[in-house]
Write a protein that holds these residues in place. Structure first.
Motif, PDB file in Angstrom:
ATOM      1  N   THR A 138       0.843  -1.205   0.000  1.00 47.18           N
ATOM      2  CA  THR A 138       0.000   0.000   0.000  1.00 47.18           C
ATOM      3  C   THR A 138       0.877   1.253   0.000  1.00 47.18           C
ATOM      4  N   SER A 139       0.237   2.425  -0.080  1.00 47.09           N
ATOM      5  CA  SER A 139       0.942   3.650  -0.468  1.00 47.09           C
ATOM      6  C   SER A 139       1.631   4.399   0.668  1.00 47.09           C
ATOM      7  N   SER A 140       2.471   3.704   1.410  1.00 48.35           N
ATOM      8  CA  SER A 140       3.408   4.337   2.334  1.00 48.35           C
ATOM      9  C   SER A 140       4.763   4.356   1.635  1.00 48.35           C
ATOM     10  N   ILE A 141       5.607   5.325   1.995  1.00 50.47           N
ATOM     11  CA  ILE A 141       6.935   5.396   1.385  1.00 50.47           C
ATOM     12  C   ILE A 141       7.729   4.113   1.631  1.00 50.47           C
ATOM     13  N   ALA A 142       7.377   3.394   2.698  1.00 54.27           N
ATOM     14  CA  ALA A 142       8.058   2.129   3.005  1.00 54.27           C
ATOM     15  C   ALA A 142       7.803   1.071   1.931  1.00 54.27           C
ATOM     16  N   ALA A 143       6.902   1.361   0.986  1.00 54.81           N
ATOM     17  CA  ALA A 143       6.649   0.422  -0.113  1.00 54.81           C
ATOM     18  C   ALA A 143       7.920   0.134  -0.912  1.00 54.81           C
ATOM     19  N   ILE A 144       8.865   1.061  -0.875  1.00 58.41           N
ATOM     20  CA  ILE A 144      10.110   0.835  -1.625  1.00 58.41           C
ATOM     21  C   ILE A 144      10.902  -0.349  -1.075  1.00 58.41           C
ATOM     22  N   GLU A 145      10.575  -0.778   0.161  1.00 60.20           N
ATOM     23  CA  GLU A 145      11.247  -1.933   0.764  1.00 60.20           C
ATOM     24  C   GLU A 145      10.592  -3.258   0.383  1.00 60.20           C
ATOM     25  N   ALA A 146       9.425  -3.210  -0.254  1.00 59.35           N
ATOM     26  CA  ALA A 146       8.678  -4.435  -0.548  1.00 59.35           C
ATOM     27  C   ALA A 146       9.436  -5.427  -1.431  1.00 59.35           C
ATOM     28  N   PRO A 147      10.153  -4.980  -2.480  1.00 60.18           N
ATOM     29  CA  PRO A 147      10.921  -5.963  -3.268  1.00 60.18           C
ATOM     30  C   PRO A 147      11.939  -6.724  -2.428  1.00 60.18           C
ATOM     31  N   LYS A 148      12.588  -6.029  -1.480  1.00 51.21           N
ATOM     32  CA  LYS A 148      13.547  -6.707  -0.596  1.00 51.21           C
ATOM     33  C   LYS A 148      12.849  -7.749   0.263  1.00 51.21           C
ATOM     34  N   LEU A 149      11.685  -7.394   0.796  1.00 57.85           N
ATOM     35  CA  LEU A 149      10.924  -8.338   1.613  1.00 57.85           C
ATOM     36  C   LEU A 149      10.580  -9.587   0.821  1.00 57.85           C
ATOM     37  N   MET A 150      10.070  -9.397  -0.388  1.00 57.56           N
ATOM     38  CA  MET A 150       9.644 -10.547  -1.183  1.00 57.56           C
ATOM     39  C   MET A 150      10.814 -11.451  -1.549  1.00 57.56           C
ATOM     40  N   ARG A 151      11.933 -10.851  -1.853  1.00 52.58           N
ATOM     41  CA  ARG A 151      13.110 -11.671  -2.190  1.00 52.58           C
ATOM     42  C   ARG A 151      13.636 -12.436  -0.970  1.00 52.58           C
ATOM     43  N   GLU A 152      13.544 -11.819   0.194  1.00 53.32           N
ATOM     44  CA  GLU A 152      13.985 -12.519   1.401  1.00 53.32           C
ATOM     45  C   GLU A 152      13.065 -13.689   1.715  1.00 53.32           C
ATOM     46  N   LEU A 153      11.778 -13.542   1.486  1.00 56.19           N
ATOM     47  CA  LEU A 153      10.844 -14.658   1.659  1.00 56.19           C
ATOM     48  C   LEU A 153      11.194 -15.798   0.707  1.00 56.19           C
ATOM     49  N   ILE A 154      11.556 -15.448  -0.518  1.00 60.13           N
ATOM     50  CA  ILE A 154      11.934 -16.459  -1.514  1.00 60.13           C
ATOM     51  C   ILE A 154      13.191 -17.190  -1.069  1.00 60.13           C
ATOM     52  N   ARG A 155      14.144 -16.465  -0.449  1.00 59.47           N
ATOM     53  CA  ARG A 155      15.386 -17.104   0.021  1.00 59.47           C
ATOM     54  C   ARG A 155      15.108 -18.168   1.076  1.00 59.47           C
ATOM     55  N   HIS A 156      13.949 -18.110   1.692  1.00 57.46           N
ATOM     56  CA  HIS A 156      13.576 -19.138   2.673  1.00 57.46           C
ATOM     57  C   HIS A 156      12.594 -20.148   2.080  1.00 57.46           C
ATOM     58  N   GLY A 157      12.468 -20.160   0.757  1.00 62.62           N
ATOM     59  CA  GLY A 157      11.715 -21.220   0.090  1.00 62.62           C
ATOM     60  C   GLY A 157      10.318 -20.875  -0.360  1.00 62.62           C
ATOM     61  N   ALA A 158       9.800 -19.687  -0.036  1.00 62.91           N
ATOM     62  CA  ALA A 158       8.412 -19.348  -0.360  1.00 62.91           C
ATOM     63  C   ALA A 158       8.238 -19.016  -1.839  1.00 62.91           C
ATOM     64  N   GLU A 159       7.019 -19.238  -2.337  1.00 61.92           N
ATOM     65  CA  GLU A 159       6.608 -18.668  -3.609  1.00 61.92           C
ATOM     66  C   GLU A 159       5.793 -17.424  -3.276  1.00 61.92           C
ATOM     67  N   VAL A 160       6.142 -16.299  -3.885  1.00 65.35           N
ATOM     68  CA  VAL A 160       5.550 -15.019  -3.494  1.00 65.35           C
ATOM     69  C   VAL A 160       4.762 -14.408  -4.652  1.00 65.35           C
ATOM     70  N   HIS A 161       3.552 -13.954  -4.331  1.00 69.80           N
ATOM     71  CA  HIS A 161       2.727 -13.190  -5.263  1.00 69.80           C
ATOM     72  C   HIS A 161       2.541 -11.796  -4.684  1.00 69.80           C
ATOM     73  N   CYS A 162       2.175 -10.848  -5.523  1.00 64.19           N
ATOM     74  CA  CYS A 162       2.084  -9.467  -5.066  1.00 64.19           C
ATOM     75  C   CYS A 162       0.841  -8.779  -5.621  1.00 64.19           C
ATOM     76  N   ILE A 163       0.172  -8.021  -4.737  1.00 62.89           N
ATOM     77  CA  ILE A 163      -0.918  -7.149  -5.150  1.00 62.89           C
ATOM     78  C   ILE A 163      -0.616  -5.748  -4.625  1.00 62.89           C
ATOM     79  N   MET A 164      -1.168  -4.728  -5.280  1.00 69.10           N
ATOM     80  CA  MET A 164      -0.887  -3.352  -4.872  1.00 69.10           C
ATOM     81  C   MET A 164      -2.108  -2.477  -5.107  1.00 69.10           C
ATOM     82  N   THR A 165      -2.255  -1.433  -4.295  1.00 65.38           N
ATOM     83  CA  THR A 165      -3.324  -0.474  -4.525  1.00 65.38           C
ATOM     84  C   THR A 165      -2.917   0.469  -5.653  1.00 65.38           C
TER      85      THR A 165
END
Length: 398
Positions: free
Chosen positions: A25-52
């Motif tokens: 969602t539209s907080s400036i912290a959204a710029i960190e979302a790609p890092k979060l998703m990649r870190e989840l993947i490093r632990h084996g997850a499959e990640v999907h993304c939705i956005m406002t």
């Protein structure tokens, strides 16, 4: 092949076979979302993304697609995306969560893809909410956060309050909670369990001064990382030195006695115990209550032996796999391996790793070691990560 595929399981398999949707969602912290998703993947997850829709003013769809490796969805169409996402994914992370989205989810308002999808998950599958906004806004939505936190399967994280802002929670904290919430509990019980003792210990002289050593904790870090990556359940008892990876449970101790006490306490639940810690051999007989006057020209300290941790562990746990380290200084290879073999036999260890600190001192990223069992002696040189991976291979065969 999308680059995220090569990241999958790079750190662990703690989220293997888990499909998680990250809602941005539209907080400036959204710029960190790609890092979060990649870190989840490093632990084996499959990640999907939705956005406002509003989030596009903060971060583009392509940046988020780069992060998760899948198409990013920003609206609901005739494909009823919110339903298919619910059917396909095990849970949802709203990162960052604005005051607007928190309020709407709390009030069951569904007017964009994020809160509509949240309605699907609410009280049915886990949702993690990571708020990020000005502190005044956080104060305003406290009631909504309380309402959401009382719902089944909703996990509301505490923001970091700084500069009058409720800043987004760190990537590591979000991933750590995700592992706790989504990891396969049955698979976790079936994992072999490794307890690692690492870092340096401290022996107090008075309330200010201590006796310690220069252990960096790097070996403990690489060992815990390697065993976790190999599918083991890992916990660490750590003295001074480098912190262990954030996703590994650790216990902080200081003295040799406190390390031994904690190891005897929790060791019963583990299959394998590895002591790579630089544990003090001596401690002051008397600890001064206060601070020794620095104007005194001479001080004599009487030191007494500390208990041998490996010996006590073997007495307490006669059937467990126990692995030790033997560090010496300035010995030739024959002397080094003889001393290590003597310790192996004395404490009935399954494996001992010997090294000479005159060649590679505390803190070096590379080292030369000997792997010694009752049947073989093997020499190896390389990075601490390489050595740790070799130890995992050896343990797999014990």
């Amino acid at each position: 092949m999308h680059p995220t595929k090569s990241l999958k399981g790079l750190k662990s398999d703690l989220l293997l076979n888990k499909k998680i949707v990250v809602a941005v969602t539209s907080s400036i912290a959204a710029i960190e979302a790609p890092k979060l998703m990649r870190e989840l993947i490093r632990h084996g997850a499959e990640v999907h993304c939705i956005m406002t829709e509003e989030t596009k003013d903060i971060i583009g769809k392509y940046a988020l697609e780069f992060g998760c490796g899948n198409e990013v969805i920003d609206k609901i169409t005739g494909k009823i995306e919110h339903v298919s996402i619910y059917n396909e994914c095990d849970g949802m992370i709203i990162f960052p969560a604005t005051a607007n989205i928190i309020s709407k989810v709390s009030l069951n308002i569904a007017d964009n893809i994020v809160n509509t999808t949240a309605m699907m998950f609410l009280e049915k599958k886990p949702i993690i909410i990571a708020p990020s906004m000005h502190q005044n806004m956080l104060d305003t939505v406290k009631g909504h956060l309380k309402n959401l936190s009382e719902k089944r399967n909703v996990h509301v994280m505490n923001s970091k309050l700084e500069e009058e802002k409720a800043k987004a929670i760190s990537i590591e904290e979000v991933v750590n909670l995700t592992i706790l919430v989504f990891s396969d509990k049955k698979a976790e019980k079936e994992r072999k369990k490794v307890l690692i003792l690492g870092g340096g210990t401290v022996e107090p002289i008075d309330k200010v001064r201590v006796i310690t050593n220069l252990s960096s904790g790097k070996t403990c870090f690489s060992l815990s990382e390697s065993f976790c990556k190999a599918g083991y359940h890992v916990e660490v008892i750590k003295g001074l030195g480098k912190d262990v990876p954030y996703y590994i449970k650790s216990y902080e101790v200081l003295t040799a006695n406190s390390m031994l006490k904690k190891a005897l306490e929790v060791g019963k639940d583990f299959d394998i115990i590895i002591s790579c810690a630089a544990i003090s051999d001596y401690t002051p007989e008397i600890t001064i209550d206060g601070k020794i006057d620095s104007e005194i020209s001479e001080q004599t300290l009487k030191l007494v032996k500390t208990p041998k941790v490996l010996n006590e562990l073997r007495k307490k746990f006669p059937k467990k796999i126990i692995i030790g380290y033997k560090a010496e200084y300035g010995l030739n290879n024959e002397e080094l391996t003889e001393k290590a073999l003597d310790r192996l036999n004395k404490y009935n260890l399954n494996l001992i790793i010997a090294n000479d600190l005159s060649k590679h001192y505390f803190g070096d990223d590379s080292t030369e070691v000997f792997f010694i069992t009752k049947k073989s002696i093997e020499r190896e040189y390389g990075s601490k990560n390489k050595i740790s991976e070799k130890i995992v291979e050896i343990v797999n065969k014990l």
